[in-house]
Every structure is written in structure tokens, then in C-alpha cells.
Write an enzyme that holds these catalytic residues in place. Structure first.
Site, PDB file in Angstrom:
ATOM      1  N   ASP A  81       0.844  -1.193   0.000  1.00 14.02           N
ATOM      2  CA  ASP A  81       0.000   0.000   0.000  1.00 14.02           C
ATOM      3  C   ASP A  81       0.879   1.242   0.000  1.00 14.02           C
ATOM      4  O   ASP A  81       2.080   1.175   0.288  1.00 14.02           O
ATOM      5  CB  ASP A  81      -0.908  -0.004   1.236  1.00 14.02           C
ATOM      6  CG  ASP A  81      -2.142   0.878   1.072  1.00 14.02           C
ATOM      7  OD1 ASP A  81      -2.253   1.576   0.040  1.00 14.02           O
ATOM      8  OD2 ASP A  81      -2.991   0.868   1.979  1.00 14.02           O
ATOM      9  N   LYS A  94      -2.312   7.642   6.575  1.00 14.21           N
ATOM     10  CA  LYS A  94      -3.015   7.142   5.411  1.00 14.21           C
ATOM     11  C   LYS A  94      -4.466   7.613   5.484  1.00 14.21           C
ATOM     12  O   LYS A  94      -4.867   8.226   6.452  1.00 14.21           O
ATOM     13  CB  LYS A  94      -2.955   5.613   5.356  1.00 14.21           C
ATOM     14  CG  LYS A  94      -1.531   5.079   5.164  1.00 14.21           C
ATOM     15  CD  LYS A  94      -1.468   3.559   5.144  1.00 14.21           C
ATOM     16  CE  LYS A  94      -2.482   2.945   4.225  1.00 14.21           C
ATOM     17  NZ  LYS A  94      -2.384   3.472   2.834  1.00 14.21           N
ATOM     18  N   GLU A 103      -7.814  -0.831   5.125  1.00 12.14           N
ATOM     19  CA  GLU A 103      -6.362  -0.894   4.954  1.00 12.14           C
ATOM     20  C   GLU A 103      -5.687  -1.354   6.241  1.00 12.14           C
ATOM     21  O   GLU A 103      -4.753  -2.161   6.219  1.00 12.14           O
ATOM     22  CB  GLU A 103      -5.825   0.480   4.535  1.00 12.14           C
ATOM     23  CG  GLU A 103      -6.202   0.866   3.112  1.00 12.14           C
ATOM     24  CD  GLU A 103      -5.843   2.297   2.767  1.00 12.14           C
ATOM     25  OE1 GLU A 103      -5.743   2.598   1.564  1.00 12.14           O
ATOM     26  OE2 GLU A 103      -5.671   3.120   3.690  1.00 12.14           O
TER      27      GLU A 103
END
Length: 222
Positions: A81, A94, A103
């Protein structure tokens, strides 16, 4: 090199870490799109991928890669990611794409978490980028008031609905000298589902796209 070019070389470098016949987790965002483009070339070498968002699922399907439900796997050998920011402790910010809840789940499922990023994402102190927090719509105003008490400035991301059916508050100016503690404090607010501070589950490896090529940054053993 442009930011997009740096993202692309970082994303392509992650392909070398994929084991044959494995299932991997795939994040969400502009850098991850380059990773999926590269993954398409070796799609016959893997069993499939678990996406962190509906958007990523569609991109994987378009690339001809088998999409798997996270409830069908007990562990992922690898999760790849991007990040909005990261520091020397490999703590991340994030959530620019609003997918931080899923995530974070995939990052915790993974034995190894590789972050792919361009050199502009490195920061001495993370927190310049707003911190996204997924919130139950019922609790949006309450959570916003609690964030103000923490000296943050919440902004409702209008028109955005997460894949889980919730809304996003983007938090500006939040004091982040201790990301580990702040991640927990935000999670403790009733109605706050998950936030974009990755201080408990940090990256194991960062592949950093630079003008001189890809730099591998390896986390110290914790």
C-alpha cells in the site's frame, strides 16, 4: 522525475517481493494503481488478491486478477500500500482515499507490510497531512466536538461515503508528537470507527521512489 514517475518505480519494485502462488493484500490510492498495473504482468504467478476498497477490487478485476474476500483468509504473506506521509519510525498517515479502516485490517492480517511511496512523503514529523477518521453518520457532530477538545480542526468530507457506508472527518492541526498514543485516543471516541494513523501497525519495508532510483528502507526489529 515527476511524482508520478517516482510512484511508478516504487510500485514496480514491490513486485520482486511477491511469492509464487500466494495471496496478497492490495491497498488503495494513486501509487497502488501503478502496483496493480505491474501486478497484471505476473497475475498467473499468484492465487489472487484481497483489496482494501471497492475501487481497488474493480482495478484488480480489470487487470484479470482474482479478487478474494478477506474472510476467506487467515493470514496474508504480504500487504502492499501507499502512504500520505511516513517518518523515521515507519509510522504512517493514510486515508486520503478514505479506505483506512479496511487498509488497517489488511495490514494487521499481513506478515509483511510494504509501503510504496515517492520521496515527497517522507517527513520528520508526520501530521502535516490531515488525518482521516471514519465516523458513523449518527455520531459525526459528536466526534467532531471531541476532536476539537483534542485541539484538532475537523472538516467534514462532504459527498464522500466510505465502502462501509460511513462518513469521513479530515482532522487538521492535530498535535501529533506521539502518534502511537493519538491513534488510540481517536479510536476511543464513541462513533469513531478507525483513523489514518498507522503507529501500532507500522510498515516493515518502505520502497521509496527517488530521482536516483528506488531506495529500500528496512524497519528495525521491534
Amino acid at each position: 522525475m515527476t511524482h508520478d514517475a517516482l510512484k511508478k518505480i516504487a510500485a514496480e519494485a514491490a513486485i520482486d517481493y511477491i511469492e509464487s502462488d500466494s495471496i496478497l493484500g492490495v491497498g488503495t490510492g494513486s501509487t497502488t494503481r501503478y502496483f496493480i498495473d505491474a501486478l497484471k504482468k505476473i497475475k498467473n504467478r499468484i492465487e489472487g488478491a484481497v483489496p482494501s476498497s471497492n475501487q481497488t477490487a474493480e482495478q484488480l478485476k480489470a487487470a484479470g486478477i482474482r479478487v478474494l474476500d478477506p474472510n476467506t483468509v487467515s493470514e496474508l504473506p504480504l500487504y502492499v500500500d501507499g502512504a500520505d506521509e511516513f517518518n523515521d519510525l515507519f509510522q504512517l498517515i493514510k486515508g486520503g482515499g478514505g479506505a483506512q479502516t479496511r487498509e488497517k485490517i489488511l495490514a494487521r492480517l499481513a506478515k509483511k507490510f510494504i509501503c510504496i511511496a515517492d520521496e515527497s512523503k517522507k517527513a520528520e514529523l508526520i501530521g502535516t497531512h490531515p488525518i482521516a477518521i471514519e465516523v458513523l453518520p449518527f455520531a459525526r457532530s459528536f466526534v467532531a466536538r471531541e476532536i476539537v477538545k483534542m485541539k484538532g480542526s475537523p472538516s467534514y468530507r462532504e459527498g464522500f461515503i466510505t465502502d462501509n457506508g460511513n462518513c469521513i472527518l479530515d482532522i487538521y492541526n492535530l498535535p501529533l508528537s506521539d502518534p502511537y498514543t493519538m491513534e488510540e485516543k481517536l479510536k476511543s471516541i464513541p462513533g469513531a470507527l478507525e483513523n489514518g494513523i498507522f503507529a501500532h501497525r507500522t510498515a516493515d519495508l518502505i520502497l521509496l521512489g527517488t530521482s536516483a532510483g528506488v531506495t529500500e528502507l528496512v524497519a528495525h526489529k521491534r
